[in-house]
Design an enzyme around this catalytic site. Sequence first.
Site, PDB file in Angstrom:
ATOM      1  N   TRP A 199       0.861  -1.176   0.000  1.00 28.89           N
ATOM      2  CA  TRP A 199       0.000   0.000   0.000  1.00 28.89           C
ATOM      3  C   TRP A 199       0.908   1.240   0.000  1.00 28.89           C
ATOM      4  CZ3 TRP A 199      -0.323   3.858   3.805  1.00 28.89           C
ATOM      5  CH2 TRP A 199      -1.294   4.846   3.532  1.00 28.89           C
ATOM      6  N   ASP A 366     -15.565  12.621  -1.832  1.00 28.41           N
ATOM      7  CA  ASP A 366     -15.045  11.284  -1.529  1.00 28.41           C
ATOM      8  C   ASP A 366     -15.861  10.634  -0.412  1.00 28.41           C
ATOM      9  OD1 ASP A 366     -12.804   9.150  -0.870  1.00 28.41           O
ATOM     10  OD2 ASP A 366     -12.130  10.144  -2.682  1.00 28.41           O
ATOM     11  N   ASP A 367     -15.269   9.665   0.235  1.00 28.79           N
ATOM     12  CA  ASP A 367     -15.903   8.825   1.256  1.00 28.79           C
ATOM     13  C   ASP A 367     -16.527   9.665   2.384  1.00 28.79           C
ATOM     14  OD1 ASP A 367     -16.530   6.752   2.893  1.00 28.79           O
ATOM     15  OD2 ASP A 367     -14.488   5.980   3.107  1.00 28.79           O
ATOM     16  N   ARG A 443     -10.291  -2.986   7.697  1.00 29.78           N
ATOM     17  CA  ARG A 443     -10.818  -1.616   7.659  1.00 29.78           C
ATOM     18  C   ARG A 443     -12.275  -1.598   8.162  1.00 29.78           C
ATOM     19  NH1 ARG A 443     -11.982   3.257   3.525  1.00 29.78           N
ATOM     20  NH2 ARG A 443     -10.527   4.732   4.361  1.00 29.78           N
ATOM     21  N   TRP A 477     -14.963   4.382  -8.082  1.00 29.97           N
ATOM     22  CA  TRP A 477     -15.392   3.064  -7.559  1.00 29.97           C
ATOM     23  C   TRP A 477     -14.219   2.504  -6.766  1.00 29.97           C
ATOM     24  CZ3 TRP A 477     -19.476  -0.538  -9.717  1.00 29.97           C
ATOM     25  CH2 TRP A 477     -19.377  -1.820  -9.183  1.00 29.97           C
ATOM     26  N   ASP A 478     -14.371   2.525  -5.448  1.00 24.10           N
ATOM     27  CA  ASP A 478     -13.271   2.129  -4.564  1.00 24.10           C
ATOM     28  C   ASP A 478     -13.461   0.694  -4.080  1.00 24.10           C
ATOM     29  OD1 ASP A 478     -11.001   2.392  -3.007  1.00 24.10           O
ATOM     30  OD2 ASP A 478     -11.731   4.097  -1.835  1.00 24.10           O
ATOM     31  N   ASN A 480     -11.720  -1.377  -0.711  1.00 25.79           N
ATOM     32  CA  ASN A 480     -10.705  -1.136   0.308  1.00 25.79           C
ATOM     33  C   ASN A 480     -10.311  -2.308   1.191  1.00 25.79           C
ATOM     34  OD1 ASN A 480      -9.745   1.659   0.192  1.00 25.79           O
ATOM     35  ND2 ASN A 480     -11.902   2.143   0.355  1.00 25.79           N
ATOM     36  N   ASP A 548      -2.385   5.748  -3.035  1.00 26.32           N
ATOM     37  CA  ASP A 548      -2.726   6.730  -1.997  1.00 26.32           C
ATOM     38  C   ASP A 548      -1.515   7.563  -1.619  1.00 26.32           C
ATOM     39  OD1 ASP A 548      -5.386   6.317  -1.786  1.00 26.32           O
ATOM     40  OD2 ASP A 548      -5.266   4.882  -0.145  1.00 26.32           O
TER      41      ASP A 548
HETATM   42  C1  DGJ Z   1      -8.924   4.677  -0.537  1.00 23.38           C
HETATM   43  C2  DGJ Z   1      -8.707   5.594  -1.711  1.00 23.38           C
HETATM   44  O1  DGJ Z   1      -7.525   5.258  -2.362  1.00 23.38           O
HETATM   45  C3  DGJ Z   1      -8.672   7.014  -1.221  1.00 23.38           C
HETATM   46  O2  DGJ Z   1      -8.390   7.882  -2.280  1.00 23.38           O
HETATM   47  C4  DGJ Z   1     -10.000   7.346  -0.590  1.00 23.38           C
HETATM   48  O3  DGJ Z   1     -11.002   7.303  -1.557  1.00 23.38           O
HETATM   49  C5  DGJ Z   1     -10.277   6.369   0.544  1.00 23.38           C
HETATM   50  N1  DGJ Z   1     -10.159   5.001   0.107  1.00 23.38           N
HETATM   51  C6  DGJ Z   1     -11.672   6.597   1.093  1.00 23.38           C
HETATM   52  O4  DGJ Z   1     -12.045   5.662   2.012  1.00 23.38           O
END
Ligand code: DGJ
Length: 734
Positions: A199, A366-367, A443, A477-478, A480, A548
Site C-alpha cells: 500500500w 469522496d468517502d 478496515r 469506484w473504490d 478497500n 494513496d
Molecule cells: C482509498 C482511496 O484510495 C482514497 O483515495 C479514498 O477514496 C479512501 N479510500 C476513502 O475511504
Amino acid sequence: MGIAFFEKDKIFKLDTPSSTYMIAIVDEEGFLGHVYYGKRVPDENLSYLMRTREAPFTPSVNNRDRASFLNTFPMEYPTHGLGDYREDCLSVLTQAGHSACGLRYVSHRIFPGKPKLEGLPATFGGEGDCTTLELLAEDPVLQLRVVLRYTAFERLDAVTRSVVLTNGSEEPLRLTKVLSACLDMDNRNFDLITLHGAWARERQIQRSPLCRGRQSAFSVCGESSHQEHPFLALAEKAATQDSGEVYAMNFVYSGNFLAQAELTQFDSVRAVMGIHPYDFCWTLAPGESFTAPEVVLVYSDSGLGGMTRTFHDLYRGHLIRGEYRDKPRPVLINNWEATYFDFNTEKLIAIARQAASLGIEMLVMDDGWFGGRSSDDCALGDWQVNENKLPGGLRRLADEVNRLGMRFGIWMEPEMISPDSDLYRAHPDWAIRIPGRTAVRSRNQYVLDFSRREVRNYIYECVRAVLKSANIDYLKWDMNRQLTDLGGIALPAGRQGELLHRYTLGVYEMQERLVTEFPHLLLENCSGGGARFDPGMLYYSPQIWCSDDTDAVERLKIQEGTALVYPLSAMGAHVSDCPNHAVGRVTPFETRGYVALAGTFGYELDVTKIPKEDRDQIPGQIALYHRYSGLMRQGDYYRVASYAENHGYDCWMVVSKDKQEALVTYIQVLGRPNAHSVRVRLNGLDESALYRVEGEGQEEQVLSGAALRCAGINVGGLWGDFRGRLIHLTAERT
Ligand code: DGJ
C-alpha cells in the site's frame, strides 16, 4: 502479417509487424508444440527448434521415455500428470479422483478480427486490426475439448491468448487449475522483470537474473493487489530502454493470479500466467464451458521502451473503451486528503468556490457522504445521503457546484458492507463468510458476495439511484479490503472453490452494466490506492487511481513502474498538500504539479487552506495541463532516466506521434554540491528534423533529432531538493 497455416509442415505462423509466433502440430502424437517466438522471420520450417529428434526423448520412437520427452518438450499448453513436471497449465479432477490430462490437436480455424470473451474484459480489434487462430485440442479419455485462442495484431507486436474448455463427457469434471498461457523458450541469459509493492508503494520495478527453479509474482487475496502485479517480462541481460529483446506477459484480470518463470534443467525457460490455482476449483457439468481470461504477449526488439510503447498503444486503442478514452479529462479536485470524513455541504462549496475561481473543473466528493458514516467503521452499504452533512441531498450540492461552473463527481465502494450498517442488519448473509466462524474484519468491513445475482442487483440499483439523483458526471469506484473467509452461502460445498472467480466476474458484470447504462459517466477505479490497477479494470474505466501516496518523490517510482505497462492517460495523479500525508515530505508545489501532469491531473487538498503562493500557481498549472494533455494522453512515452536506479534524478519524455513536439520532464530529487549539469539523451525524435529546445532555466537551443539522441542536452542550474523542469521541444518548420 496475419496468421498462416502451412499444411505440409503442419505449422501455424502468427506474424505481427516485427514478431513471429510459431506453433507446430507434432504429427505422430498430435501434440501442439511451441516452435518459436521472437523477431519476425520468413516463412520457413523451424520445427527443428522443438528438438523432437534429439535422443533419448523421441516420442513415438522410444515410448518408454515418454515422461522424459514430456518433461522437456516445448508444449503450447502443458497439462498435468503425464510427465511434464514443470509448471503445467491445466489440471482436471475426474469423478474417480484422477487428475491426468493430455491434449491432442483436432482441428483449427483462422479468421479476421477477434471474438469477445464472454463476461470477461479483453482486448478487442476489428477485421482490419487483427487475425485470430483457434486451435481445438482434446483429451479423448476425459472427453474434454480445449480451444486455444490466439490473436495477432496487424500494427502492434502483440499476440493475445485465452482458453475455452468444454466438457464433452457424461460426468462432471473438476478444473483445479486453468492457466491462460505458457511460453517455452531457451534461456538467453534473461533477467526477470516484475512489479512489486505495498500500500502506498505500488508497482516498483524489480529486475533480477532469472535463476534455476521457479520465480513468481502472484496474488491470492482476491484482487490483483498492492503487493504484486499480473505482469512479467523476460529481458536479455543487455536489454536497455532502447535496445535488446524483451518478452512480456500481462494478465487481463483483476483477481488472483500467478505469473511465473521457471529455469529448467536444460536451460529452457517456461513462463506461465493465469488464475492462481490456490483456492480455485471449478466444476464443469457435462456440456458446460469455462473461459480462462486473456494474457497479452508483447515482443520487443527495441528494449523495454519498445515494449512499453506497444502496451500503451494496445491499451489505448484496443482495451480502453468509452468516450473519455480520447477526451481530455476534467481537472478535478477531490476532498479526501482535504477533509477526510469531516465535511458538509458548506465546506465542500467553499472548496468548490475557490477551486472554480482558479480554473478547476470538477469537484469530487469522496468517502463519508452517506448513511451515518463519519469514520471508516460504519455504513458501507447504506447508500442514502446523510442529510445532516448534506442538507438538501446530492441534488442541492451538485446543483450548487454546477452553478459555480464545475462538474460534480462522487465516491462509492459498492463491493463492501460494514457490520454496523442497516444493510448488514437486514442481510448479514450477504457478506462473504464461513458459517460458524467469526469473519475477519479489515478496515472494519466485510466484502459483499458479488457472486450472487440478488446481491449485485440490489447494489446496482443503489448505485443507479445515486447516479440518477443528481447531475453526477464522475464515479470513483473504490475497493478497500482484500478477501478472506471464503464462504459463499449460495454455492454448494463442492463449488466453494468457484467463489473468487465468480466474485471477480460479478464485479465485471456490474461495471459493464454501469458503463452501458451511463455512457457519459467518467468512471475511475480505485482500490485502497492502486491495488486493482490492472488491464481488467481498464476495460471498464479509462483511468485508475494509482496510489494513496501522492508525495511527488514517491510517485516517481510508482508512476515509473505503472507507466512501464500502462498509458499515462490511465494513471490517476493529483497534486496534494504538504507535509505529504503519506511520508511527511515537503516538496515545491511546482514539482508536485510536474509529477501529476504525467497522469490524469487533479488536486487532492483543501484549496481554501493551502498557502497563497501555492494557490496562485494553480491557474498556471491548469494551463500547462490543457496545453500538454493531448500530447501526454496520445504521445509515445520514453523513459530517459530513472530515479529508482540512479537515486538522484528522474526524467521522462513524451513525443507526439507525428514527432513535431515533445515534452521532457526532469526532476532533481536531491541537490548535489559542486556538480556539473546532467546530460540526458533524448530518443524517439525525427533524426533529420531540427527542434527548438525551450524551458524555464534551460538554455534555448536548436538541435537535430540525431544530436538530441546521440549527444543529448545538459540540464543544470536547479538549486535545492525536489526541483523540476519542463523542457519543450518543437520541430522547426523548414
Ligand atoms: C482509498 C482511496 O484510495 C482514497 O483515495 C479514498 O477514496 C479512501 N479510500 C476513502 O475511504
